[in-house]
Design an enzyme around this catalytic site. Structure first.
Site, PDB file in Angstrom:
ATOM      1  NE  ARG A  96      16.492  43.229  16.017  1.00  0.00           N
ATOM      2  CZ  ARG A  96      16.602  42.800  14.529  1.00  0.00           C
ATOM      3  NH1 ARG A  96      17.348  42.951  13.791  1.00  0.00           N
ATOM      4  NH2 ARG A  96      15.081  43.129  14.276  1.00  0.00           N
TER       5      ARG A  96
ATOM      6  CG  ASP B  90      13.126  32.221  17.024  1.00  0.00           C
ATOM      7  OD1 ASP B  90      12.154  32.943  17.107  1.00  0.00           O
ATOM      8  OD2 ASP B  90      13.588  32.403  15.832  1.00  0.00           O
TER       9      ASP B  90
HETATM   10  C1  EPZ Z   1       8.652  34.856  13.057  1.00  0.00           C
HETATM   11  O1  EPZ Z   1       9.385  35.570  12.016  1.00  0.00           O
HETATM   12  C2  EPZ Z   1       9.757  35.294  14.378  1.00  0.00           C
HETATM   13  N1  EPZ Z   1       9.791  36.764  14.190  1.00  0.00           N
HETATM   14  C3  EPZ Z   1      11.038  34.695  13.948  1.00  0.00           C
HETATM   15  O2  EPZ Z   1      11.721  35.132  15.372  1.00  0.00           O
HETATM   16  C4  EPZ Z   1      10.938  33.205  13.967  1.00  0.00           C
HETATM   17  O3  EPZ Z   1      12.233  32.723  13.692  1.00  0.00           O
HETATM   18  C5  EPZ Z   1      10.111  32.790  12.873  1.00  0.00           C
HETATM   19  O4  EPZ Z   1       8.741  33.574  13.372  1.00  0.00           O
HETATM   20  C6  EPZ Z   1       9.786  31.402  12.879  1.00  0.00           C
HETATM   21  O5  EPZ Z   1       9.476  30.782  14.088  1.00  0.00           O
HETATM   22  C7  EPZ Z   1       8.486  37.433  14.797  1.00  0.00           C
HETATM   23  O6  EPZ Z   1       7.620  36.935  15.344  1.00  0.00           O
HETATM   24  C8  EPZ Z   1       8.748  38.871  14.795  1.00  0.00           C
HETATM   25  P1  EPZ Z   1       7.978  33.104   9.278  1.00  0.00           P
HETATM   26  P2  EPZ Z   1       8.244  35.273  10.727  1.00  0.00           P
HETATM   27  O7  EPZ Z   1       6.991  33.862   8.199  1.00  0.00           O
HETATM   28  O8  EPZ Z   1       7.029  35.453  10.877  1.00  0.00           O
HETATM   29  C9  EPZ Z   1       9.086  31.267   5.071  1.00  0.00           C
HETATM   30  C10 EPZ Z   1      13.512  36.275  16.579  1.00  0.00           C
HETATM   31  O9  EPZ Z   1      14.691  35.515  16.824  1.00  0.00           O
HETATM   32  N2  EPZ Z   1       8.235  32.600   4.493  1.00  0.00           N
HETATM   33  O10 EPZ Z   1       7.052  32.039  10.200  1.00  0.00           O
HETATM   34  O11 EPZ Z   1       9.213  36.352   9.722  1.00  0.00           O
HETATM   35  C11 EPZ Z   1      10.369  32.134   5.650  1.00  0.00           C
HETATM   36  O12 EPZ Z   1      11.407  32.356   4.946  1.00  0.00           O
HETATM   37  C12 EPZ Z   1      13.087  35.908  15.074  1.00  0.00           C
HETATM   38  O13 EPZ Z   1      12.791  36.443  17.474  1.00  0.00           O
HETATM   39  C13 EPZ Z   1       8.077  32.336   2.987  1.00  0.00           C
HETATM   40  O14 EPZ Z   1       8.462  31.652   2.533  1.00  0.00           O
HETATM   41  O15 EPZ Z   1       8.770  34.015  10.194  1.00  0.00           O
HETATM   42  C14 EPZ Z   1      10.865  31.042   6.740  1.00  0.00           C
HETATM   43  O16 EPZ Z   1      11.633  30.159   6.066  1.00  0.00           O
HETATM   44  C15 EPZ Z   1      13.812  35.466  14.066  1.00  0.00           C
HETATM   45  N3  EPZ Z   1       7.203  33.167   2.788  1.00  0.00           N
HETATM   46  C16 EPZ Z   1       9.303  30.281   7.099  1.00  0.00           C
HETATM   47  O17 EPZ Z   1       8.328  30.758   6.152  1.00  0.00           O
HETATM   48  C17 EPZ Z   1       6.707  34.286   3.606  1.00  0.00           C
HETATM   49  O18 EPZ Z   1       5.669  35.053   3.165  1.00  0.00           O
HETATM   50  C18 EPZ Z   1       8.825  30.599   8.395  1.00  0.00           C
HETATM   51  O19 EPZ Z   1       8.856  31.968   8.568  1.00  0.00           O
HETATM   52  C19 EPZ Z   1       6.741  34.259   5.014  1.00  0.00           C
HETATM   53  C20 EPZ Z   1       7.636  33.550   5.378  1.00  0.00           C
END
Ligand code: EPZ
Length: 421
Positions: free
Chosen positions: A400, A308
């Site tokens: 946001r 981020d």
């Molecule tokens: C959190 O999202 C944050 N959002 C995101 O911030 C942040 O980019 C992200 O963590 C990573 O640090 C909130 O906390 C609301 P992840 P999250 O699940 O939890 C993959 C911002 O700008 N994945 O840790 O949804 C996914 O596609 C936002 O404030 C799977 O494959 O992110 C990614 O490549 C944007 N399967 C990686 O893991 C799953 O079931 C990390 O995603 C879940 C995730």
């Protein structure tokens, strides 16, 4: 739709007060579904995403009052366990109401969260975590339909293709707190927002150990009580303003920040030649006059360099004296900001999940378009140092996740204005 007009060239100096963390607030607000008692959450920022979560909880039947940065979720049960597409599709994080609804009410129907411009964002790890506790989950007509007669503690290994998942860890924790017996989450996310959620759940009477480490142990309890809780400051907002200080050859004190949550960034800014002073009540960041040095960045899960802050750091690295390589390991396609920065005179080449940034002497103001929350912040930073006027459209993305951004920047010397299109 609003747009931002930025006149570049002003050096930033002074104090900015950091707001509460958006990404801690959202799961903490969702956790109030787990109790019928009143909860009081403070240091809650005024952001579009926070309003969306409050609207979702209201749609479930929770009565909510807001006064300044304090949100009071009144005592009472939910009257509805369906989180509708209209609300959920506007914010992926809405998925974290799924766990609490199943845990407290034994059933839920939550719209499948939509895709996102920063890349495919599957929820397989969320489903895996909840299924490991005995939840029955089906996808029907675009909704996750869930039921669970009796949740039972278990082992949930949540390591994914890109490492641990922040919200899948939170969703599983939010479910396990009311399950019978012990749950162990392995390869859990260690982000401070996960620890903050565990802090709130513990204040409600949950029994959690190891939050902030890759192994979290949760012993289920029968009921959770209401609680009052203060949310941590926003480390991504902090990081964005730290980078702004460096880019503008400025000196900023970020009041209320927790420098220990930004060690990876502090390490990289120090490599770039920045003076960073950590204080008990915040962090001070000053540039030493010389242009920042180039450096290489690889985004990783916490405590590695946060994805981020990747776009904002790229803005800084466009103006160094060398070549920097940025590798995006969390969202390999998260480079929508590159073409807009190149429109402003940057020299960035993309090669799969890697960007090669050749430093240039100056950027020039231009009309650019925001595409997602952090990419928009990167364009604001570039506008602050570009020659002339930069016009950033679609800034609803910024609203946001950044509270009072233009007011905060204006107060430390920026020339930035919001205009309605
Ligand atoms: C959190 O999202 C944050 N959002 C995101 O911030 C942040 O980019 C992200 O963590 C990573 O640090 C909130 O906390 C609301 P992840 P999250 O699940 O939890 C993959 C911002 O700008 N994945 O840790 O949804 C996914 O596609 C936002 O404030 C799977 O494959 O992110 C990614 O490549 C944007 N399967 C990686 O893991 C799953 O079931 C990390 O995603 C879940 C995730």
């Amino acid at each position: 739709m609003d747009k931002l007009i930025v006149e570049g060239g002003n050096r930033l100096s002074g104090t900015i007060r950091i707001s509460g963390a958006k990404n801690a607030c959202l799961p903490i607000l969702a956790a109030t579904v787990l109790t019928e008692d009143e909860c009081v959450i403070s240091n809650v920022p005024e952001l579009k995403d926070v309003s969306t979560m409050i609207n979702i909880l209201s749609s479930l039947g929770k009565k909510i009052e807001r006064a300044g940065d304090t949100v009071k979720v009144m005592a009472g049960r939910v009257s509805n366990v369906v989180a509708e597409y209209d609300l959920v599709s506007t914010m992926r994080a809405s998925i974290v109401v799924l766990g609490p609804l199943i845990a407290k009410y034994g059933r839920a129907k939550v719209s499948f969260p939509g895709g996102c411009i920063i890349g495919p964002r599957p929820i397989d790890l969320h489903l895996k975590g909840l299924r490991s506790l005995g939840a029955d989950l089906k996808v029907e007509e675009g909704y996750i339909v869930a039921s669970a007669k009796k949740l039972k503690g278990g082992r949930a290994y949540l390591g994914g293709h890109f490492g641990s998942s922040v919200l899948a860890t939170s969703n599983t924790m939010l479910t396990a707190v009311l399950a019978v017996g012990e749950t162990v989450i392995e390869d859990a996310a260690c982000e401070p927002e996960v620890s903050d959620l565990a802090g709130f759940l513990t204040a409600m009477g949950a029994d959690i150990e190891g939050a902030g480490t890759p192994t979290i142990r949760i012993r289920g309890v029968k009921n959770l009580a209401g609680a009052s809780y203060r949310v941590i400051p926003d480390r991504i907002e902090t990081g964005t303003y730290m980078i702004a200080a460096v880019m503008t050859d400025g000196c900023l004190f970020l009041e209320n920040a927790r420098p220990e949550h930004n060690l990876a960034l502090i390490d990289k800014l120090t490599e770039c030649g920045t003076l960073v002073s950590e204080r008990a009540d915040g962090v001070e960041v000053c540039r030493s006059g010389a242009p920042p040095r180039s450096t290489h960045i690889t985004t990783l899960t916490y405590p590695g360099f946060p994805t981020d802050l990747q776009a904002q750091m790229m803005s800084l690295l466009t103006l160094t004296d060398g070549i920097s390589v940025i590798t995006e390991k969390i969202y390999p396609e998260r480079f929508i900001h590159v073409s807009e920065l190149n429109r402003m005179g940057a020299n960035i080449l993309l090669e799969g999940p890697t960007a090669i940034v050749k430093g240039v002497k100056d950027l020039s103001g231009a009309q650019v378009m925001a595409s997602d929350l952090r990419a928009s912040a990167a364009l604001v930073l570039a506008g602050l140092v570009a020659e002339g006027r930069t016009e950033i459209s679609r800034i609803y993305h910024l609203d946001r996740g950044y509270e009072h951004l233009e007011e905060k920047l204006t107060a430390v010397g920026a020339n930035i204005e919001r205009e309605s299109e």
